[in-house]
Design a protein around this motif. Structure first.
Motif, PDB file in Angstrom:
ATOM      1  N   UNK A 432       0.834  -1.201   0.000  1.00 43.46           N
ATOM      2  CA  UNK A 432       0.000   0.000   0.000  1.00 43.46           C
ATOM      3  C   UNK A 432       0.871   1.255   0.000  1.00 43.46           C
ATOM      4  N   UNK A 433       0.480   2.237  -0.800  1.00 45.17           N
ATOM      5  CA  UNK A 433       1.121   3.551  -0.812  1.00 45.17           C
ATOM      6  C   UNK A 433       0.020   4.596  -0.674  1.00 45.17           C
ATOM      7  N   UNK A 434       0.132   5.472   0.326  1.00 45.85           N
ATOM      8  CA  UNK A 434      -0.872   6.513   0.484  1.00 45.85           C
ATOM      9  C   UNK A 434      -0.256   7.715   1.190  1.00 45.85           C
ATOM     10  N   UNK A 435      -0.958   8.841   1.167  1.00 47.96           N
ATOM     11  CA  UNK A 435      -0.490  10.079   1.777  1.00 47.96           C
ATOM     12  C   UNK A 435      -1.451  10.536   2.857  1.00 47.96           C
ATOM     13  N   UNK A 436      -0.869  11.145   3.896  1.00 45.33           N
ATOM     14  CA  UNK A 436      -1.649  11.760   4.962  1.00 45.33           C
ATOM     15  C   UNK A 436      -1.112  13.168   5.194  1.00 45.33           C
ATOM     16  N   UNK A 437      -1.975  14.090   5.561  1.00 47.28           N
ATOM     17  CA  UNK A 437      -1.533  15.463   5.767  1.00 47.28           C
ATOM     18  C   UNK A 437      -2.349  16.135   6.852  1.00 47.28           C
ATOM     19  N   UNK A 438      -1.798  17.228   7.374  1.00 46.15           N
ATOM     20  CA  UNK A 438      -2.486  18.033   8.375  1.00 46.15           C
ATOM     21  C   UNK A 438      -1.754  19.373   8.484  1.00 46.15           C
ATOM     22  N   UNK A 439      -2.123  20.169   9.481  1.00 39.79           N
ATOM     23  CA  UNK A 439      -1.434  21.423   9.772  1.00 39.79           C
ATOM     24  C   UNK A 439      -1.197  21.508  11.272  1.00 39.79           C
ATOM     25  N   UNK A 440       0.046  21.734  11.665  1.00 43.27           N
ATOM     26  CA  UNK A 440       0.383  21.770  13.093  1.00 43.27           C
ATOM     27  C   UNK A 440       1.470  22.806  13.354  1.00 43.27           C
ATOM     28  N   UNK A 441       1.662  23.128  14.631  1.00 37.92           N
ATOM     29  CA  UNK A 441       2.795  23.911  15.105  1.00 37.92           C
ATOM     30  C   UNK A 441       3.734  22.983  15.859  1.00 37.92           C
ATOM     31  N   UNK A 442       4.799  23.568  16.385  1.00 36.85           N
ATOM     32  CA  UNK A 442       5.656  22.790  17.279  1.00 36.85           C
ATOM     33  C   UNK A 442       4.948  22.551  18.609  1.00 36.85           C
ATOM     34  N   UNK A 443       5.410  21.579  19.353  1.00 35.30           N
ATOM     35  CA  UNK A 443       4.859  21.235  20.667  1.00 35.30           C
ATOM     36  C   UNK A 443       3.423  20.735  20.570  1.00 35.30           C
ATOM     37  N   UNK A 444       3.152  19.941  19.520  1.00 35.07           N
ATOM     38  CA  UNK A 444       1.824  19.370  19.292  1.00 35.07           C
ATOM     39  C   UNK A 444       1.959  17.862  19.108  1.00 35.07           C
ATOM     40  N   UNK A 445       0.977  17.120  19.585  1.00 31.60           N
ATOM     41  CA  UNK A 445       0.918  15.685  19.314  1.00 31.60           C
ATOM     42  C   UNK A 445      -0.166  15.462  18.262  1.00 31.60           C
ATOM     43  N   UNK A 446       0.282  14.990  17.102  1.00 28.39           N
ATOM     44  CA  UNK A 446      -0.631  14.744  15.986  1.00 28.39           C
ATOM     45  C   UNK A 446      -0.866  13.237  15.882  1.00 28.39           C
ATOM     46  N   UNK A 447      -2.129  12.833  15.903  1.00 30.06           N
ATOM     47  CA  UNK A 447      -2.470  11.412  15.844  1.00 30.06           C
ATOM     48  C   UNK A 447      -3.255  11.112  14.574  1.00 30.06           C
ATOM     49  N   UNK A 448      -2.710  10.207  13.757  1.00 29.74           N
ATOM     50  CA  UNK A 448      -3.433   9.663  12.602  1.00 29.74           C
ATOM     51  C   UNK A 448      -4.008   8.320  13.035  1.00 29.74           C
ATOM     52  N   UNK A 449      -5.306   8.136  12.854  1.00 31.38           N
ATOM     53  CA  UNK A 449      -5.963   6.916  13.323  1.00 31.38           C
ATOM     54  C   UNK A 449      -6.777   6.300  12.201  1.00 31.38           C
ATOM     55  N   UNK A 450      -6.507   5.021  11.952  1.00 25.55           N
ATOM     56  CA  UNK A 450      -7.245   4.343  10.887  1.00 25.55           C
ATOM     57  C   UNK A 450      -6.617   3.000  10.564  1.00 25.55           C
ATOM     58  N   UNK A 451      -7.058   2.393   9.452  1.00 27.29           N
ATOM     59  CA  UNK A 451      -6.560   1.079   9.055  1.00 27.29           C
ATOM     60  C   UNK A 451      -5.340   1.229   8.148  1.00 27.29           C
ATOM     61  N   UNK A 452      -4.249   0.645   8.596  1.00 29.76           N
ATOM     62  CA  UNK A 452      -3.006   0.733   7.828  1.00 29.76           C
ATOM     63  C   UNK A 452      -3.102  -0.047   6.526  1.00 29.76           C
ATOM     64  N   UNK A 453      -3.805  -1.169   6.558  1.00 27.81           N
ATOM     65  CA  UNK A 453      -3.884  -2.047   5.385  1.00 27.81           C
ATOM     66  C   UNK A 453      -5.183  -1.862   4.616  1.00 27.81           C
ATOM     67  N   UNK A 454      -5.999  -0.899   4.988  1.00 32.05           N
ATOM     68  CA  UNK A 454      -7.251  -0.680   4.279  1.00 32.05           C
ATOM     69  C   UNK A 454      -6.966  -0.282   2.836  1.00 32.05           C
ATOM     70  N   UNK A 455      -7.650  -0.942   1.880  1.00 34.37           N
ATOM     71  CA  UNK A 455      -7.447  -0.625   0.469  1.00 34.37           C
ATOM     72  C   UNK A 455      -6.392  -1.473  -0.195  1.00 34.37           C
ATOM     73  N   UNK A 456      -5.819  -2.489   0.530  1.00 33.54           N
ATOM     74  CA  UNK A 456      -4.820  -3.357  -0.085  1.00 33.54           C
ATOM     75  C   UNK A 456      -5.406  -4.068  -1.286  1.00 33.54           C
ATOM     76  N   UNK A 457      -6.655  -4.526  -1.157  1.00 40.97           N
ATOM     77  CA  UNK A 457      -7.277  -5.237  -2.272  1.00 40.97           C
ATOM     78  C   UNK A 457      -8.435  -4.456  -2.874  1.00 40.97           C
ATOM     79  N   UNK A 458      -8.564  -3.205  -2.458  1.00 41.76           N
ATOM     80  CA  UNK A 458      -9.691  -2.419  -2.953  1.00 41.76           C
ATOM     81  C   UNK A 458      -9.345  -0.948  -3.030  1.00 41.76           C
TER      82      UNK A 458
END
Length: 478
Positions: A432-458
């Motif tokens: 799987x190859x995909x991109x994720x993006x957001x906007x943050x400053x320093x001193x922030x905890x950014x959490x991406x939550x979801x299925x890592x393998x979602x879309x492998x066969x679809x």
């Protein structure tokens, strides 16, 4: 009679001007602050809550350092002096306890034009031997030693390099006596290169490198004067490999004169709660950084003034934690400054919600799609440079379904876009190859939550939901 008096007065005035000019031309080059006639004051910096900041860094980064030791066995720069700041402190150092010792510790040397001529070199008068005393802690092996040198017309024209691992009780020669080339002009440089791989550091507390100076082959040159002849050296570099598992955190400091905006002192130290410098009366700006890695921060090769200082960090360092503080202070007497450091990176974390298949993931390659962040502490300039290095993560999905890395940002006044390409490998193949993006400053905890393998066969698509509470925990679901 009046004309004669006027003529005599004119003669004496001319003589007085000539004497002033001669006296000015004979003035020695600037010396270290402790040698200067200008009175200096001790300035002590103390980092507030030092143990709270530094101790967790070491605990979190120990495993990373140990793992990288076997990969980082190529020679790296351990110590470097270019003397351009007009002092004998190293430009960069593995351990700030290193010292250049001449004439039993007496600092009777000056600074002259170096190589290049726009910089400075250190000049020793009447020297017979010069010692560079290196702490052995943190060094697994030494590789080589290079420097540029030359002498005045009555100075030495030969040198012998040796070392000691018993604090000077015995010295062992590294090579035969080195003679200057016969045609070498006094303004030219003679580059010396010496291998250090034969030096055994096992159980040694220190390693002393010695330059012994001799008359040498003089040809048509002036006679050697051991008392007044000078020896000039510049661009000292000592290379080697480090034991990264025991290296301490580092402090990087730059001090600028507030009026001229010119750099007056800079250095790299082992992280400690307090450290001090000597400064004349005046107003100054300080920039101080802390980093928990033996890999140095990215800074310009030559910092001359406020606007030329910038800092960055390589993206591929997964656990690099960088703190910083800026300070303005007046020196009229000895003072102590208490500094509070701020986190200038953010944590980017991934929480995988897959119910199965994660145990077959070999690795995850992450590429930074946005421009690398360069932080200018005293300017608003911004250089947009790409960092194409790849962060390779080998997750441990048997005990957790998360992985993370630290994103260097600097102290930015507003949110900045961040974007990452993730390439997931399973059984050695890209699944799987995909991109994720957001906007943050320093001193922030950014959490991406979801299925890592979602879309492998679809479907490869994903949905991003942004929490607008920046400088807090930011959750983005995918």
């Amino acid at each position: 009679m009046k004309k004669k008096s006027q003529f005599t007065l004119g003669v004496f005035s001319c003589l007085f001007i000539v004497m002033l000019a001669v006296a000015s031309s004979c003035k020695k080059n600037s010396k270290l602050p402790d040698e200067s006639n200008e009175k200096t004051h001790a300035v002590t910096f103390k980092i507030k809550d030092f143990e709270t900041i530094v101790t967790p860094l070491r605990a979190q980064s120990f495993k990373t350092r140990s793992a990288s030791t076997s990969e980082n066995n190529t020679a790296q720069l351990l110590y470097h002096w270019n003397f351009d700041s007009g002092g004998a402190d190293p430009t960069s150092a593995l351990d700030d306890a290193v010292v250049i010792d001449y004439n039993n510790g007496k600092t009777d040397y000056s600074f002259v034009a170096g190589w290049p001529s726009s910089g400075k070199a250190i000049s020793f008068r009447g020297a017979k031997e010069i010692l560079i005393k290196l702490p052995a802690s943190g060094i697994s092996a030494l590789a080589n030693w290079t420097f540029d040198a030359n002498s005045s017309g009555t100075g030495p024209r030969a040198l012998l390099l040796s070392y000691s691992t018993d604090k000077g009780a015995t010295f062992i020669n590294l090579a035969d006596t080195i003679h200057y080339p016969p045609e070498l002009a006094t303004s030219a440089k003679f580059t010396v290169e010496q291998q250090l791989t034969s030096i055994p550091l096992l159980a040694a507390q220190e390693c002393w490198l010695k330059i012994a100076l001799f008359a040498g082959n003089r040809g048509d040159e002036s006679n050697y004067n051991a008392s007044t002849g000078t020896f000039k050296v510049d661009n000292i570099k000592i290379m080697g490999t480090t034991d990264q598992s025991i290296l301490p955190d580092k402090l990087y400091y730059h001090i600028f004169d507030a009026n001229s905006k010119i750099l007056v002192k800079a250095g790299t130290l082992n992280a400690k709660e307090t450290f001090g410098v000597a400064l004349p009366q005046g107003t100054y700006y300080l920039s101080l950084f802390s980093k928990n890695s033996s890999i140095p921060l990215l800074v310009p090769a030559a910092v001359t003034d406020l606007r030329s200082l910038w800092v960055s960090n390589a993206f591929h360092e997964q656990s690099a934690e960088v703190f910083a503080v800026l300070d303005t202070f007046d020196v009229k007497e000895s003072i102590e400054r208490v500094l509070t450091m701020t986190r200038i990176y953010s944590e980017v974390k991934f929480e995988c919600t897959d119910t199965d298949g994660l145990d077959l993931v070999d690795s995850i390659h992450i590429k930074q799609q946005h421009h690398a962040f360069q932080y200018y502490p005293f300017a608003t300039a911004s250089d947009e440079k790409a960092d194409h290095t790849i962060l390779r993560i080998i997750p441990n999905f048997t005990s957790t379904q998360t992985f993370s890395f630290n994103q260097f940002m600097g102290d930015v006044p507003e949110n900045k876009p961040v974007s990452y390409e993730l390439r997931v490998f399973r059984k050695g193949e890209t699944v799987r190859i995909f991109e994720l993006s957001s906007e943050i400053r320093n001193n922030v905890q950014l959490l991406f939550k979801g299925k890592l393998l979602d879309g492998v066969s679809g479907d490869q698509g994903f949905q991003v939901i942004k929490n607008d509470k920046w400088r807090d925990n930011v959750l983005v679901e995918y």
